[in-house]
Design an enzyme around this catalytic site. Structure first.
Site, PDB file in Angstrom:
ATOM      1  N   GLU A  96      -0.173  -0.423  -8.432  1.00 28.16           N
ATOM      2  CA  GLU A  96       0.182  -1.410  -7.411  1.00 28.16           C
ATOM      3  C   GLU A  96       0.851  -2.604  -8.090  1.00 28.16           C
ATOM      4  O   GLU A  96       0.560  -2.935  -9.232  1.00 28.16           O
ATOM      5  CB  GLU A  96      -1.097  -1.809  -6.659  1.00 28.16           C
ATOM      6  CG  GLU A  96      -0.968  -2.898  -5.619  1.00 28.16           C
ATOM      7  CD  GLU A  96      -0.048  -2.585  -4.451  1.00 28.16           C
ATOM      8  OE1 GLU A  96       1.130  -2.281  -4.710  1.00 28.16           O
ATOM      9  OE2 GLU A  96      -0.487  -2.706  -3.298  1.00 28.16           O
ATOM     10  N   ASP A  97       1.750  -3.247  -7.379  1.00 30.37           N
ATOM     11  CA  ASP A  97       2.476  -4.360  -7.965  1.00 30.37           C
ATOM     12  C   ASP A  97       1.626  -5.621  -8.080  1.00 30.37           C
ATOM     13  O   ASP A  97       1.579  -6.257  -9.119  1.00 30.37           O
ATOM     14  CB  ASP A  97       3.756  -4.661  -7.157  1.00 30.37           C
ATOM     15  CG  ASP A  97       3.505  -4.807  -5.654  1.00 30.37           C
ATOM     16  OD1 ASP A  97       2.338  -4.703  -5.205  1.00 30.37           O
ATOM     17  OD2 ASP A  97       4.475  -5.029  -4.911  1.00 30.37           O
ATOM     18  N   ILE A  98       0.957  -5.986  -6.980  1.00 25.85           N
ATOM     19  CA  ILE A  98       0.332  -7.309  -6.949  1.00 25.85           C
ATOM     20  C   ILE A  98      -0.911  -7.302  -6.069  1.00 25.85           C
ATOM     21  O   ILE A  98      -0.967  -6.598  -5.066  1.00 25.85           O
ATOM     22  CB  ILE A  98       1.352  -8.372  -6.442  1.00 25.85           C
ATOM     23  CG1 ILE A  98       0.814  -9.793  -6.566  1.00 25.85           C
ATOM     24  CG2 ILE A  98       1.786  -8.079  -5.021  1.00 25.85           C
ATOM     25  CD1 ILE A  98       1.896 -10.860  -6.411  1.00 25.85           C
ATOM     26  N   ASP A 100      -3.342  -9.856  -3.883  1.00 29.86           N
ATOM     27  CA  ASP A 100      -3.413 -11.177  -3.275  1.00 29.86           C
ATOM     28  C   ASP A 100      -4.843 -11.315  -2.745  1.00 29.86           C
ATOM     29  O   ASP A 100      -5.772 -11.556  -3.509  1.00 29.86           O
ATOM     30  CB  ASP A 100      -2.328 -11.243  -2.187  1.00 29.86           C
ATOM     31  CG  ASP A 100      -2.068 -12.647  -1.670  1.00 29.86           C
ATOM     32  OD1 ASP A 100      -3.024 -13.391  -1.474  1.00 29.86           O
ATOM     33  OD2 ASP A 100      -0.908 -12.996  -1.440  1.00 29.86           O
ATOM     34  N   SER A 101      -5.059 -11.082  -1.461  1.00 34.54           N
ATOM     35  CA  SER A 101      -6.428 -11.157  -0.934  1.00 34.54           C
ATOM     36  C   SER A 101      -7.292 -10.001  -1.449  1.00 34.54           C
ATOM     37  O   SER A 101      -8.510 -10.118  -1.556  1.00 34.54           O
ATOM     38  CB  SER A 101      -6.398 -11.118   0.587  1.00 34.54           C
ATOM     39  OG  SER A 101      -5.957  -9.848   1.032  1.00 34.54           O
ATOM     40  N   GLY A 102      -6.649  -8.877  -1.738  1.00 31.88           N
ATOM     41  CA  GLY A 102      -7.392  -7.687  -2.152  1.00 31.88           C
ATOM     42  C   GLY A 102      -7.626  -6.719  -1.005  1.00 31.88           C
ATOM     43  O   GLY A 102      -8.098  -5.591  -1.208  1.00 31.88           O
ATOM     44  N   THR A 104      -5.511  -5.048   1.017  1.00 31.35           N
ATOM     45  CA  THR A 104      -4.714  -3.820   1.000  1.00 31.35           C
ATOM     46  C   THR A 104      -5.312  -2.807   0.028  1.00 31.35           C
ATOM     47  O   THR A 104      -5.511  -1.636   0.371  1.00 31.35           O
ATOM     48  CB  THR A 104      -3.261  -4.141   0.571  1.00 31.35           C
ATOM     49  OG1 THR A 104      -2.748  -5.170   1.415  1.00 31.35           O
ATOM     50  CG2 THR A 104      -2.379  -2.913   0.678  1.00 31.35           C
ATOM     51  N   LYS A 128      -2.937 -12.635  -8.058  1.00 33.29           N
ATOM     52  CA  LYS A 128      -3.161 -14.010  -7.576  1.00 33.29           C
ATOM     53  C   LYS A 128      -4.651 -14.179  -7.364  1.00 33.29           C
ATOM     54  O   LYS A 128      -5.135 -14.216  -6.227  1.00 33.29           O
ATOM     55  CB  LYS A 128      -2.449 -14.212  -6.238  1.00 33.29           C
ATOM     56  CG  LYS A 128      -0.939 -14.157  -6.295  1.00 33.29           C
ATOM     57  CD  LYS A 128      -0.381 -14.493  -4.910  1.00 33.29           C
ATOM     58  CE  LYS A 128       1.088 -14.221  -4.825  1.00 33.29           C
ATOM     59  NZ  LYS A 128       1.609 -14.414  -3.454  1.00 33.29           N
ATOM     60  N   ASP A 156       9.618  -8.337  -3.609  1.00 28.48           N
ATOM     61  CA  ASP A 156      10.726  -8.815  -2.786  1.00 28.48           C
ATOM     62  C   ASP A 156      10.403 -10.079  -2.020  1.00 28.48           C
ATOM     63  O   ASP A 156       9.248 -10.438  -1.800  1.00 28.48           O
ATOM     64  CB  ASP A 156      11.096  -7.742  -1.757  1.00 28.48           C
ATOM     65  CG  ASP A 156      10.073  -7.671  -0.623  1.00 28.48           C
ATOM     66  OD1 ASP A 156       8.877  -7.468  -0.911  1.00 28.48           O
ATOM     67  OD2 ASP A 156      10.458  -7.868   0.543  1.00 28.48           O
TER      68      ASP A 156
HETATM   69  P1  IMP Z   1      -3.262  -8.369  -0.175  1.00 27.92           P
HETATM   70  O1  IMP Z   1      -3.653  -7.277   0.761  1.00 27.92           O
HETATM   71  O2  IMP Z   1      -3.490  -9.720   0.423  1.00 27.92           O
HETATM   72  O3  IMP Z   1      -3.936  -8.233  -1.536  1.00 27.92           O
HETATM   73  O4  IMP Z   1      -1.694  -8.287  -0.367  1.00 27.92           O
HETATM   74  C1  IMP Z   1      -1.121  -7.423  -1.265  1.00 27.92           C
HETATM   75  C2  IMP Z   1       0.277  -7.037  -0.814  1.00 27.92           C
HETATM   76  O5  IMP Z   1       1.004  -8.161  -0.304  1.00 27.92           O
HETATM   77  C3  IMP Z   1       1.078  -6.527  -1.990  1.00 27.92           C
HETATM   78  O6  IMP Z   1       1.036  -5.123  -2.027  1.00 27.92           O
HETATM   79  C4  IMP Z   1       2.475  -7.042  -1.727  1.00 27.92           C
HETATM   80  O7  IMP Z   1       3.204  -6.078  -1.003  1.00 27.92           O
HETATM   81  C5  IMP Z   1       2.314  -8.235  -0.855  1.00 27.92           C
HETATM   82  N1  IMP Z   1       2.454  -9.500  -1.601  1.00 27.92           N
HETATM   83  C6  IMP Z   1       1.469 -10.404  -1.823  1.00 27.92           C
HETATM   84  N2  IMP Z   1       1.927 -11.453  -2.496  1.00 27.92           N
HETATM   85  C7  IMP Z   1       3.242 -11.248  -2.719  1.00 27.92           C
HETATM   86  C8  IMP Z   1       4.284 -12.034  -3.375  1.00 27.92           C
HETATM   87  O8  IMP Z   1       4.068 -13.130  -3.913  1.00 27.92           O
HETATM   88  N3  IMP Z   1       5.527 -11.474  -3.397  1.00 27.92           N
HETATM   89  C9  IMP Z   1       5.811 -10.271  -2.827  1.00 27.92           C
HETATM   90  N4  IMP Z   1       4.864  -9.503  -2.215  1.00 27.92           N
HETATM   91  C10 IMP Z   1       3.593  -9.991  -2.152  1.00 27.92           C
HETATM   92 MG    MG Z   2       2.974  -3.915  -2.059  1.00 28.42          MG
END
Ligand code: IMP
Ligand code: MG
Length: 173
Positions: A96-98, A100-102, A104, A128, A156
């Site tokens: 996975e690329d990134i 954030d909240s966790g 996904t 993050k 992106d």
């Molecule tokens: P989460 O579910 O909040 O952890 O979000 C994760 C998903 O949000 C990643 O798979 C990304 O697709 C997208 N995402 C979160 N932050 C960024 C960012 O800073 N740039 C681009 N995509 C992001």
């Molecule tokens: Mg993604």
């Protein structure tokens, strides 16, 4: 590569060094005659995965999954394999690329665990950490980054910047 339109957070050289480090760590934890089932989470992880997988000298199958996240109802995140990909009894590596909240990643891991892989490991390049709302299983982590909207190296902003060689950020608002 000359910057297009964003500030540099992590250079291409720093990313390359980190990715080969992660590749070595993953290889060290994988039996020499084992087989990895690598699952690339589209679209963001395609650049990371291309570099990471070439840094892991092990037999590997590659599959791709698309995720569609509804920002208002994260529990409804939708995951779909692009092609048939067998994970039952596999040594699964989720790329996975990134984080954030966790949210996904956790939804995804729950979905994958139901398919009974032998084990699941995760590799995430950017994290993050300050935004985490749920604890997430991560075996291989690249960089902790601040809470900015980051782009490049696969990531992106409205579908642009994925081809940047470095990690940049764009000002929000
Ligand atoms: P989460 O579910 O909040 O952890 O979000 C994760 C998903 O949000 C990643 O798979 C990304 O697709 C997208 N995402 C979160 N932050 C960024 C960012 O800073 N740039 C681009 N995509 C992001
Ligand atoms: Mg993604």
């Amino acid at each position: 590569m000359r910057p297009l339109a964003s500030e540099i957070l992590i250079t291409g050289d720093e990313i390359r060094e980190k990715v080969s480090e992660l590749g070595r760590a993953i290889a060290a934890d994988t039996p020499v005659h084992g087989e990895i089932a690598a699952l690339v989470i589209l679209k963001g992880a395609f650049v990371f995965a291309a570099d990471l997988l070439r840094a892991i000298p092990r037999r590997t199958r590659v599959g791709f999954m698309e995720t569609h996240k509804d920002p208002h109802r994260p529990a409804l995140t939708n995951f779909q394999f692009t092609h048939a990909f067998s994970i039952e009894n596999s040594d699964l590596l989720v790329i996975e690329d990134i984080l954030d909240s966790g949210v996904t990643m956790n939804r995804l891991l729950a979905r994958l665990a139901a398919r009974r892989p032998k084990r699941i490991r995760t590799a995430v390049l950017f994290d993050k950490v300050s935004q985490r709302t749920e604890a997430v299983q991560v075996e291989y982590r690249g960089f902790e980054i601040p809470n900015k909207w980051v782009v490049g190296y696969g990531l992106d902003d409205d579908e642009t910047y994925r081809n940047l060689d470095y990690l940049g950020y764009v000002e929000q608002g």
